[in-house]
Design a protein around this motif. Structure first.
Motif, short mmCIF file in Angstrom:
data_model
loop_
_atom_site.label_atom_id
_atom_site.label_comp_id
_atom_site.label_asym_id
_atom_site.label_seq_id
_atom_site.Cartn_x
_atom_site.Cartn_y
_atom_site.Cartn_z
N VAL A 157 4.58 2.79 -10.97
CA VAL A 157 4.05 3.10 -9.63
C VAL A 157 5.19 3.21 -8.63
O VAL A 157 5.24 4.14 -7.81
CB VAL A 157 3.03 2.02 -9.19
N LYS A 158 6.13 2.26 -8.67
CA LYS A 158 7.24 2.27 -7.72
C LYS A 158 8.17 3.46 -7.97
O LYS A 158 8.68 4.08 -7.04
CB LYS A 158 8.02 0.95 -7.80
N GLN A 159 8.40 3.79 -9.23
CA GLN A 159 9.24 4.94 -9.56
C GLN A 159 8.61 6.24 -9.07
O GLN A 159 9.30 7.14 -8.57
CB GLN A 159 9.50 5.00 -11.07
N GLN A 160 7.28 6.34 -9.22
CA GLN A 160 6.57 7.52 -8.70
C GLN A 160 6.70 7.61 -7.18
O GLN A 160 6.89 8.68 -6.62
CB GLN A 160 5.10 7.46 -9.10
N PRO B 119 0.81 -1.22 0.00
CA PRO B 119 0.00 0.00 0.00
C PRO B 119 0.84 1.27 0.00
O PRO B 119 0.47 2.26 -0.64
CB PRO B 119 -0.82 -0.13 1.29
N GLU B 120 2.00 1.24 0.69
CA GLU B 120 2.82 2.45 0.78
C GLU B 120 3.45 2.83 -0.56
O GLU B 120 3.95 3.95 -0.73
CB GLU B 120 3.93 2.28 1.82
N ASP B 121 3.42 1.92 -1.55
CA ASP B 121 3.94 2.26 -2.87
C ASP B 121 3.01 3.21 -3.62
O ASP B 121 3.41 3.79 -4.64
CB ASP B 121 4.14 0.99 -3.72
N PHE B 122 1.78 3.36 -3.14
CA PHE B 122 0.80 4.22 -3.80
C PHE B 122 0.83 5.61 -3.15
O PHE B 122 0.55 5.75 -1.95
CB PHE B 122 -0.61 3.63 -3.68
N THR B 123 1.20 6.60 -3.94
CA THR B 123 1.24 7.97 -3.40
C THR B 123 -0.13 8.63 -3.44
O THR B 123 -0.39 9.58 -2.71
CB THR B 123 2.23 8.84 -4.20
N ASP B 124 -1.04 8.11 -4.29
CA ASP B 124 -2.40 8.63 -4.34
C ASP B 124 -3.15 8.11 -3.11
O ASP B 124 -3.27 6.89 -2.92
CB ASP B 124 -3.09 8.16 -5.61
N LYS C 298 15.01 0.38 -2.43
CA LYS C 298 13.89 0.23 -3.36
C LYS C 298 14.36 0.38 -4.80
O LYS C 298 13.86 -0.31 -5.70
CB LYS C 298 12.80 1.27 -3.04
N ARG C 299 15.30 1.30 -5.03
CA ARG C 299 15.81 1.47 -6.39
C ARG C 299 16.50 0.19 -6.87
O ARG C 299 16.37 -0.20 -8.04
CB ARG C 299 16.78 2.65 -6.44
N ARG C 300 17.24 -0.45 -5.97
CA ARG C 300 17.91 -1.69 -6.34
C ARG C 300 16.90 -2.80 -6.61
O ARG C 300 17.07 -3.62 -7.52
CB ARG C 300 18.87 -2.11 -5.23
N GLN D 37 4.33 -5.55 -15.35
CA GLN D 37 5.66 -5.14 -14.91
C GLN D 37 5.89 -3.66 -15.20
O GLN D 37 6.39 -2.92 -14.35
CB GLN D 37 6.74 -5.99 -15.60
N GLU D 38 5.48 -3.22 -16.39
CA GLU D 38 5.65 -1.81 -16.74
C GLU D 38 4.83 -0.91 -15.81
O GLU D 38 5.30 0.15 -15.38
CB GLU D 38 5.23 -1.59 -18.20
N THR D 39 3.61 -1.35 -15.50
CA THR D 39 2.74 -0.54 -14.63
C THR D 39 3.29 -0.48 -13.22
O THR D 39 3.34 0.59 -12.59
CB THR D 39 1.31 -1.12 -14.61
#
Length: 588
Positions: free
Chosen positions: A550-553, A480-485, A576-578, A544-546
């Motif tokens: 989401v993770k990059q945002q 859930p914390e991966d969602f900034t919205d 997280k970047r790794r 995977q693209e989606t």
């Protein structure tokens, strides 16, 4: 969720299949594994609403209307959530407890119920008064207007007393407190007179909702006092913009149209003459909400507004509202008489039916009104008029309908069809090929800033809500914390709780988002059609693209909002970047 427990609401939901419920209101068509229909909440002729049985949700891809079975009943029937729960509970044969209300909710429900109770007594009192010596003048007025005793009875017509306190004294004798009588809208109060009847020395017209409950009153004065007509104020039970006079009777009509009038007497006179599809707005301008209500019962509305300038202006204002609701509008010419009541009394029902049969298209009515602004004998003014007409013709979708109106307009004004078609084309080029009423579209590829970030997150939420298997597979890679919205984060948290409890029910999310804007966003996410992919490999690639977006945002947001020197957060971001560099999605 109101005053019903989550367990009870979920039981009602489980016994109220959304396909079965919606098909009881509008016709559904099977399409693939789902169902589609013409959306009842906006102007449309093509099926744009999708009804998803597995998710127990509906969503319109044109206007964004969407939700669960409770939301549909609320919007279609114009009900509150507790009222929709009761409708569906009754349908499912589930008895509702009376004990789970909060104090505030109970007070609000009780207030509405008690106002309806007082209104019913008031209507009975006014009906009784009409038959007393004091009501002779009002009774003679009604019979003098040609109304039969049966018509007077079926509409519950009555009269108020001449002293201005008769109803007050009657209701007080029944034990009702001043506070309730004031809330009902039946009373006024001031320092000199105290509490007194709002309606006095008037013929009374009870206003009923579609369930035949008295929700308010209209009163016509018996002398020269002003205002000539007085209506109840809005109360807990009465919303003028969401009701129509006479609809409780007209909804049962088998006629192919509805007749929209200005006044109560017009409706009553038409019903008595056999035109039982007549309704009227309630002392205010015709509203968008009223047009949506009419759409539930018909596809065509005939306007019978007064033939004076005010009536013509009212008709001109109502036409675009009706069109926006997807209703065909035509205008009945009642000249030389002012209104349907006068017309019926002078010429009778047979002649009125002829006027219905020859009712004018709303488009040509609008052109007639438009003509008043131009001198068609002056070449320059005439050219300007036809430019205006060509703009109105652009409001029709390109195709047969527009061509038909171009041909009919050309014949009406003695132009060649090709001349008018060319002018319409030129006007379309000048206006960008869009109807003037349409909002300008943003440049291709550009989105509003507040629409850019949540797009991938809402797409992913839609994927996760597809079924429990998808949720379990995808939640291995996102938290859930991966969602900034905020809405998406909360929705994923709730779905996670449901899955852990063995109760995966995406439709129940609507109970946690009570703001209309949030419900619209949720509907867009849960109701969105997922990409039609060629197979498992393609689905995993798209996922995977989606998830990456989401993770990059999420990482970008955390980086921008972290406190300077916060090494713990920085290390989490690096980790997280790794992780996303090694991310590989599998649906196994």
């Amino acid at each position: 969720m109101g005053f019903y427990s989550q367990e009870l609401v979920e039981e009602i939901r489980s016994r109220s299949d959304i396909v079965d419920v919606i098909s009881g209101y509008i016709k559904l068509q099977r399409k693939g594994s789902g169902y589609v229909c013409v959306c009842p909440f906006h102007n449309d002729h093509n099926p744009s609403m999708n009804v998803n049985r597995p998710r127990q949700m509906y969503y319109c891809f044109s206007c964004g209307a969407g939700g669960d079975v409770f939301r549909f009943v609320m919007d279609y029937e114009n009900l509150s959530f507790p009222e929709a729960v009761k409708v569906l509970a009754d349908r499912a044969g589930i008895a509702l407890p009376e004990r789970e209300e909060s104090r505030e909710e109970r007070e609000q429900r009780d207030l509405k119920d008690r106002i309806l109770e007082v209104n019913k007594l008031a209507a009975q009192f006014y009906y009784y008064m009409l038959r007393q010596p004091e009501g002779r003048q009002a009774h003679e007025y009604l019979t003098g207007r040609g109304l039969s005793q049966e018509t007077i009875r079926s509409f519950g017509l009555g009269c108020s007393g001449k002293r201005g306190n008769e109803l007050y004294q009657y209701l007080k004798s029944k034990g009702y407190p001043d506070s309730l009588l004031k809330e009902s809208g039946l009373m006024n109060a001031d320092e000199k007179r105290g509490m007194y009847d709002r309606f006095w020395n008037r013929v009374m017209f009870p206003i009923m909702d579609t369930r035949s409950r008295v929700i308010g009153f209209g009163g016509r004065v018996m002398g020269d006092a002003k205002p000539k007509y007085l209506n109840s104020p809005e109360t807990r039970a009465f919303d003028k913009s969401r009701n129509l006079y006479g609809l409780h009777l007209a909804k049962a009509s088998r006629k192919p149209n509805m007749i929209l009038c200005e006044g109560y007497m017009d409706v009553i006179a038409l019903h008595q003459a056999g035109f039982n599809q007549a309704v009227a707005s309630l002392g205010t301008a015709f509203t968008q909400q009223q047009s949506v209500i009419l759409k539930r019962y018909t596809n065509e509305v005939l306007l019978t507004y007064d033939s004076d300038d005010a009536g013509v202006r009212a008709a001109a204002r109502a036409i675009p509202i009706l069109k926006d609701a997807g209703l065909r509008a035509r205008v009945i010419n009642m000249e030389p008489y002012k209104d349907p009541d006068e017309f019926i009394r002078a010429l009778g029902a047979e002649e009125f039916q002829k006027r219905i049969d020859s009712a004018e298209s709303s488009f040509f009515f609008e052109l007639r009104i438009l003509e008043r602004n131009y001198d068609l004998k002056d070449p320059e003014s005439k050219t300007a008029f036809f430019r205006e007409v060509s703009g109105k013709l652009l409001e029709f979708e390109a195709g047969i309908e527009r061509n038909n109106y171009i041909e009919a307009t050309a014949a009406r004004y003695h132009l060649s069809t090709e001349q008018l078609r060319k002018l319409v084309s030129q006007t379309g080029e000048r206006l960008g090929g869009m109807p003037r009423a349409a909002a300008p579209k943003p440049p291709p590829g550009r989105k509003k800033p507040d629409d850019m970030e949540p797009a991938a997150q809402r797409l992913l939420l839609g994927w996760m809500s597809a079924d429990e298997k998808h949720f379990r597979s995808i939640s291995r890679y996102v938290e859930p914390e991966d969602f900034t919205d905020p809405l998406c984060r909360k929705a994923v948290e709730l779905l996670k709780e449901q899955t852990e409890a063995g109760m995966f029910q995406p439709a129940s999310l609507y109970q946690y988002f009570t703001e209309e804007e949030d419900q619209k966003k949720l509907s867009a996410a849960l109701g969105a059609q997922l990409p039609s992919l060629g197979g498992r490999t393609e689905e995993e690639k798209a996922l995977q693209e989606t998830i990456l977006r989401v993770k990059q945002q999420s990482i970008a947001w955390q980086t921008e909002n972290m406190e300077p020197g916060d090494m713990d957060t920085l290390m989490k971001i690096v980790r997280k970047r790794r992780e996303i560099e090694k991310l590989h999605i599998s649906l196994d």
